[in-house]
Enzyme design. Structure first.
Site, PDB file in Angstrom:
ATOM      1  N   ASP A  92       0.836  -1.210   0.000  1.00 47.32           N
ATOM      2  CA  ASP A  92       0.000   0.000   0.000  1.00 47.32           C
ATOM      3  C   ASP A  92       0.870   1.259   0.000  1.00 47.32           C
ATOM      4  OD1 ASP A  92      -1.991  -1.971   0.496  1.00 47.32           O
ATOM      5  OD2 ASP A  92      -1.751  -1.705   2.652  1.00 47.32           O
ATOM      6  N   GLU A 150     -11.224  -0.356  -3.472  1.00 48.33           N
ATOM      7  CA  GLU A 150     -10.471   0.218  -2.360  1.00 48.33           C
ATOM      8  C   GLU A 150      -9.224   0.912  -2.890  1.00 48.33           C
ATOM      9  OE1 GLU A 150      -9.453  -3.167   0.085  1.00 48.33           O
ATOM     10  OE2 GLU A 150      -7.704  -3.671  -1.158  1.00 48.33           O
TER      11      GLU A 150
END
Length: 322
Positions: free
Chosen positions: A17, A197
């Site tokens: 991420d 997401e």
């Protein structure tokens, strides 16, 4: 000074991420999920490749119990209104379970010039319409307004997370309408989990693009793309169009699996750079979330004739990009 740069992946090992932000001081600031999911780290470098060897500084640690005590995910660092902010998601540890997936979104703030040296203050939870699974917040400014984009579970919609947008009255408070701009609808968004997401915003060519990630976090993980005209009402779901196909995905030939949860930055000479994580193997033992080998990678990207980004395919490990 020669500003031509060459990048060799991976940039940072075992950091998922990833978020890279180039500040006006010339430094690149990096944060990402750590494999232990127990803290937030920052590092900085004058070059993107230099982040590889930059010393990480832990600026915040999870609590031992209660809220903010488990699964610290996907931090992002932003500079807004003269201060630094870190947006992240956290779950809670209970007596019966460790790290329930009941994430909520939180904000840290520092007024320090160098965020690695600042004292970070907890500004609290970012409250949305529901008290439900929420994560992966990002922010962007457009025409004097501050916008917040995030992923959340609507209890009345089947699936794990959709993408929402709202204006903000300050960097930790939503105001006004909260609109859903994307929900998993295509097959490639619904493998393993029904997931949208990891939004990341890119403003170019008279449009606002939101890249996002879809499906489970194994080799099926991939990136989709939303687009809106810069003059449109960004809170109106009809302003956004979605690519019907993934824009970045697993590539067996280059040995890159599950690329996604991206961010954007610019190279030292001002070219557009895609930042993302991926693994270099397909088969995973156990839960993919606890396999630590999602490494941070970067690559330059260009633009198609229609004004949309062309991310190409994830490049091979250790190959040099010029």
């Amino acid at each position: 000074m020669n500003t031509k740069r060459e990048y060799k992946n991976p940039i940072v090992l075992q950091r998922a991420d990833p978020w890279i932000y180039k500040h006006t001081d010339g430094y690149y600031y990096f944060t990402a999920s750590v494999p232990e999911y127990d803290r937030i780290e920052l590092r900085r470098s004058a070059t993107i490749q230099g982040l590889q060897g930059a010393a990480p500084k832990a600026v915040w640690h999870k609590y031992d119990a209660g809220p903010l005590s488990a699964n610290i995910w996907a931090p992002e660092i932003h500079y807004l209104q003269g201060k630094w902010y870190i947006y992240f998601a956290a779950a809670r540890t209970t007596e019966t379970q460790d790290g329930l997936f009941d994430h909520r979104m939180y904000v840290l703030e520092t007024g320090a010039e160098n965020p690695l040296e600042g004292t970070w203050i907890e500004k609290g939870q970012v409250h949305t319409r529901w008290e439900s699974f929420a994560l992966d917040a990002t922010v962007f400014e457009h025409r004097g307004e501050l916008y917040y984009v995030w992923a959340q579970n609507d209890p009345e919609i089947e699936g794990n997370s959709n993408l929402y947008i709202s204006k903000m009255s300050n960097p930790w408070t939503l105001t006004g309408e909260q609109s859903m701009i994307s929900t998993p609808e295509y097959d490639w968004e619904k493998i393993g989990f029904l997931v949208n997401e990891g939004a990341a915003v890119l403003k170019r060519n008279g449009r606002i693009f939101i890249a996002y990630s879809a499906s489970a976090t194994d080799f099926n993980y991939c990136m989709g793309l939303l687009a809106a005209d810069e003059d449109a009402d960004l809170l109106d779901p009809t302003s956004w169009t979605k690519s019907p196909v993934p824009v970045f995905q697993t590539n067996e030939e280059t040995g890159q699996y599950g690329p996604g949860h991206n961010s954007f930055t610019v190279s030292e000479d001002g070219r557009d750079v895609l930042v993302y994580h991926a693994r270099n193997y397909k088969e995973i033992v156990g839960d993919p979330l606890y396999d630590p080998n999602r490494h941070t990678r970067v690559q330059l990207f260009g633009w198609k004739d229609d004004g949309t980004p062309d991310f190409g395919v994830p490049v091979k490990d250790h190959s040099v990009q010029k």
